[in-house]
Design an enzyme around this catalytic site. Structure first.
Site, mmCIF file in Angstrom:
data_model
loop_
_atom_site.group_PDB
_atom_site.id
_atom_site.type_symbol
_atom_site.label_atom_id
_atom_site.label_comp_id
_atom_site.label_asym_id
_atom_site.label_seq_id
_atom_site.Cartn_x
_atom_site.Cartn_y
_atom_site.Cartn_z
ATOM 1 N N LYS A 266 -10.597 -0.486 10.696
ATOM 2 C CA LYS A 266 -10.825 -1.662 9.853
ATOM 3 C C LYS A 266 -11.228 -2.866 10.690
ATOM 4 O O LYS A 266 -11.438 -3.951 10.168
ATOM 5 C CB LYS A 266 -9.551 -1.995 9.061
ATOM 6 C CG LYS A 266 -9.199 -0.955 7.993
ATOM 7 C CD LYS A 266 -7.979 -1.402 7.213
ATOM 8 C CE LYS A 266 -7.294 -0.277 6.455
ATOM 9 N NZ LYS A 266 -8.036 0.226 5.316
ATOM 10 N N GLN B 272 -4.548 -5.287 7.089
ATOM 11 C CA GLN B 272 -5.569 -6.213 6.575
ATOM 12 C C GLN B 272 -5.491 -7.592 7.224
ATOM 13 O O GLN B 272 -6.205 -8.501 6.809
ATOM 14 C CB GLN B 272 -5.428 -6.370 5.050
ATOM 15 C CG GLN B 272 -5.551 -5.081 4.259
ATOM 16 C CD GLN B 272 -6.962 -4.485 4.283
ATOM 17 O OE1 GLN B 272 -7.918 -5.116 4.758
ATOM 18 N NE2 GLN B 272 -7.113 -3.270 3.797
ATOM 19 N N ASP C 224 3.048 -4.654 8.078
ATOM 20 C CA ASP C 224 1.825 -3.877 7.904
ATOM 21 C C ASP C 224 0.651 -4.838 8.062
ATOM 22 O O ASP C 224 0.354 -5.636 7.162
ATOM 23 C CB ASP C 224 1.845 -3.231 6.513
ATOM 24 C CG ASP C 224 0.525 -2.566 6.159
ATOM 25 O OD1 ASP C 224 -0.434 -2.693 6.938
ATOM 26 O OD2 ASP C 224 0.455 -1.928 5.090
ATOM 27 N N HIS D 111 0.866 -1.181 0.000
ATOM 28 C CA HIS D 111 0.000 0.000 0.000
ATOM 29 C C HIS D 111 0.908 1.237 0.000
ATOM 30 O O HIS D 111 2.035 1.178 0.500
ATOM 31 C CB HIS D 111 -0.834 -0.047 1.287
ATOM 32 C CG HIS D 111 -1.894 0.988 1.397
ATOM 33 N ND1 HIS D 111 -1.639 2.260 1.843
ATOM 34 C CD2 HIS D 111 -3.219 0.948 1.127
ATOM 35 C CE1 HIS D 111 -2.758 2.951 1.854
ATOM 36 N NE2 HIS D 111 -3.740 2.185 1.418
ATOM 37 N N CYS E 165 -4.871 2.539 -3.556
ATOM 38 C CA CYS E 165 -3.624 3.058 -2.975
ATOM 39 C C CYS E 165 -2.487 2.055 -3.139
ATOM 40 O O CYS E 165 -1.660 1.874 -2.229
ATOM 41 C CB CYS E 165 -3.793 3.415 -1.502
ATOM 42 S SG CYS E 165 -4.992 4.709 -1.245
HETATM 43 N N1 C6P Z 1 -6.324 0.390 2.745
HETATM 44 C C1 C6P Z 1 -8.199 0.058 1.251
HETATM 45 O O1 C6P Z 1 -9.327 0.322 0.826
HETATM 46 P P1 C6P Z 1 -4.959 3.719 7.063
HETATM 47 O O2 C6P Z 1 -5.538 4.574 5.973
HETATM 48 O O3 C6P Z 1 -3.701 4.322 7.626
HETATM 49 O O4 C6P Z 1 -5.962 3.317 8.099
HETATM 50 O O5 C6P Z 1 -4.535 2.340 6.363
HETATM 51 C C2 C6P Z 1 -3.589 2.364 5.342
HETATM 52 C C3 C6P Z 1 -3.353 0.991 4.818
HETATM 53 C C4 C6P Z 1 -2.109 0.411 5.014
HETATM 54 N N2 C6P Z 1 -1.860 -0.846 4.597
HETATM 55 C C5 C6P Z 1 -2.775 -1.592 3.970
HETATM 56 C C6 C6P Z 1 -2.451 -2.985 3.568
HETATM 57 C C7 C6P Z 1 -4.057 -1.050 3.735
HETATM 58 O O6 C6P Z 1 -4.971 -1.798 3.127
HETATM 59 C C8 C6P Z 1 -4.348 0.263 4.156
HETATM 60 C C9 C6P Z 1 -5.682 0.885 3.867
HETATM 61 C C10 C6P Z 1 -7.637 0.876 2.386
HETATM 62 O O7 C6P Z 1 -7.544 -0.876 0.806
HETATM 63 C C11 C6P Z 1 -7.669 2.333 2.055
HETATM 64 S S1 C6P Z 1 -6.690 2.747 0.626
#
Ligand code: C6P
Length: 414
Positions: free
Chosen positions: A231, A208, A205, A128, A371
């Site tokens: 999430k 997910q 990370d 991401h 993203c």
């Molecule tokens: N992915 C998706 O729709 P934040 O925005 O900081 O809470 O999470 C960022 C992020 C980091 N790593 C991974 C693997 C992610 O999937 C995400 C967030 C969302 O897939 C928003 S683009």
């Protein structure tokens, strides 16, 4: 004795806890399949936050009165719950805004004092943007290099490349546990073990993975791990950075201000103990309390059951979706190696058009580059449509999605 099929979780009961599903959207029960972007919140989480605002709203760590103490206890209790959830110690759990901020914290505080000119940082092509940009910024500043592990066409990481890179003098590795596009579950425990044998520190990370499966930082062995509350049934604006105690103790602060200091003089200051050294200013108190309630909710279901439910839904969805003519599904079809995220394209339809048509059917999915633009480049597409599941999703919703996709295919002659 006949084996009774296990019903991992009672979805109908769970759905009753989520007020958002009490309404109809486009005259239909709401079909929410964008859980990788953000989950919905149960009453228990909303109530925990309301209770704080209505009954004991006060700032923490400094209010010398009853409600201030109650707020401090609730905030720190949430930290304990989160720590237990990932098998860490409370002082190794730092509350941040989200996964993005957690990764930036490490790139800033650890990276700026440990990465030197010519050092190499290892990422993967499925990261991401949150796990690319902070390292790009650091690499530019320090004249360091970024390396990327490629994937096979089935969405799995090329492990031979990983081993080759590690053997070539990598200083740090940051990698996603579960891809938000491909659903791939990376073998993080094995990778951390190999990296450590070669003296490489690893950040995971877990944006997910932490919401969808048991995540145990000791079992994985990682040095840092990041995830977001929103999430995993919690509120927005609260996330978690786990870091090994000795690493956090030796790192400089990220942001400066109140609460993160021990003593301040006009020209110098000393820092608070971990984790508070990294929590400058008044934190998201309600958010942390809400995240604690989300952890309670998930623990009541059991993370193994959450994982099993999503595996069954993913298998069901893949079996049905693969039969749709003209569909292209990305990532491995082996549900043992993937999470509940299915990215796809239908013929040459733009994924945004597909998402808009499905919206008219009362189905929320996500479409675009998610993203993860470097991954889109690697797949040779501008974007994908994506359905992602959670504890409240049902096979009926998947049937509805598949029927709608069949209708779209017929109307648009895909
Ligand atoms: N992915 C998706 O729709 P934040 O925005 O900081 O809470 O999470 C960022 C992020 C980091 N790593 C991974 C693997 C992610 O999937 C995400 C967030 C969302 O897939 C928003 S683009």
């Amino acid at each position: 004795m006949r084996k009774v099929p296990r019903k991992p979780i009672d979805v109908e009961k769970i759905r009753k806890d989520f007020p958002i599903f009490n309404q109809k959207i486009k005259g239909m029960p709401y079909i929410y399949l964008d859980n990788a972007a953000t989950s919905q919140r149960p009453n228990q989480v909303i109530k925990a936050m309301n209770d704080y605002y209505q009954m004991y709203n006060a700032t923490i760590h400094r209010a010398l009165y009853e409600l201030g103490e109650k707020a401090t206890d609730a905030y720190e209790e949430s930290r304990e719950k989160v720590a237990k959830f990932i098998n860490a110690s409370p002082e190794e759990v730092i509350f941040v805004r989200n996964t993005t901020e957690a990764i930036n914290l490490v790139a800033y505080s650890w990276g700026r004092s440990n990465i030197k000119e010519g050092d190499k940082i290892l990422l993967t092509v499925m990261e991401h943007h949150s796990n690319i940009i902070p390292w790009q910024l650091l690499a530019k500043e320090k004249k360091a290099h970024l390396e990327f592990i490629d994937i096979y066409d089935n969405g799995l990481l090329k492990m031979d490349e990983f081993e080759k890179f590690i053997g070539e003098g990598i200083r740090f590795m940051s990698l996603v546990h579960v891809s938000n596009v491909l659903g791939t579950v990376n073998p993080v425990k094995k990778m951390v073990d190999y990296a450590h044998k070669n003296g490489v520190l690893v950040l995971i990370d877990a944006a997910q993975s932490a919401p969808h499966m048991p995540v145990d930082v000791h079992d994985i062995g990682c040095d840092f791990l990041a995830f977001s509350g929103h999430k995993m049934l919690g509120p927005t604006g609260i996330g978690v950075l786990y870091g090994k105690r000795e690493l956090l103790e030796n790192m400089g602060p990220f942001l400066g201000g109140g609460d993160m200091i021990k003593e301040v003089h006009l020209r110098e200051a000393s820092w608070n103990e971990i984790p508070w050294k990294f929590e400058a200013g008044t934190p998201n108190i309600a958010g942390a309390i809400g995240l604690g309630a989300a952890v309670d909710y998930l623990n009541n279901i059991g993370m193994e059951n959450v994982k099993e439910h999503e595996k069954e839904l993913t298998k069901y969805a893949l079996d049905k979706m693969m039969r749709i003519k003209g569909i292209n599904i990305y990532g491995t079809k082996n549900v043992e190696l993937r999470g509940g995220v299915i990215s796809f394209n239908l013929g040459d339809m733009h994924p945004h058009d597909l998402a808009s048509i499905l919206d008219n059917e009362g189905i929320s999915i996500r479409a675009g580059h998610h993203c993860a633009q470097p991954l889109m480049d690697r797949l040779g597409v501008v974007g994908t449509a994506r359905a992602s599941f959670y504890i409240y999703n049902t096979e009926w919703e998947i049937d509805y999605l598949v029927n709608s996709l069949e209708k779209v295919r017929e109307v648009f002659k895909v």
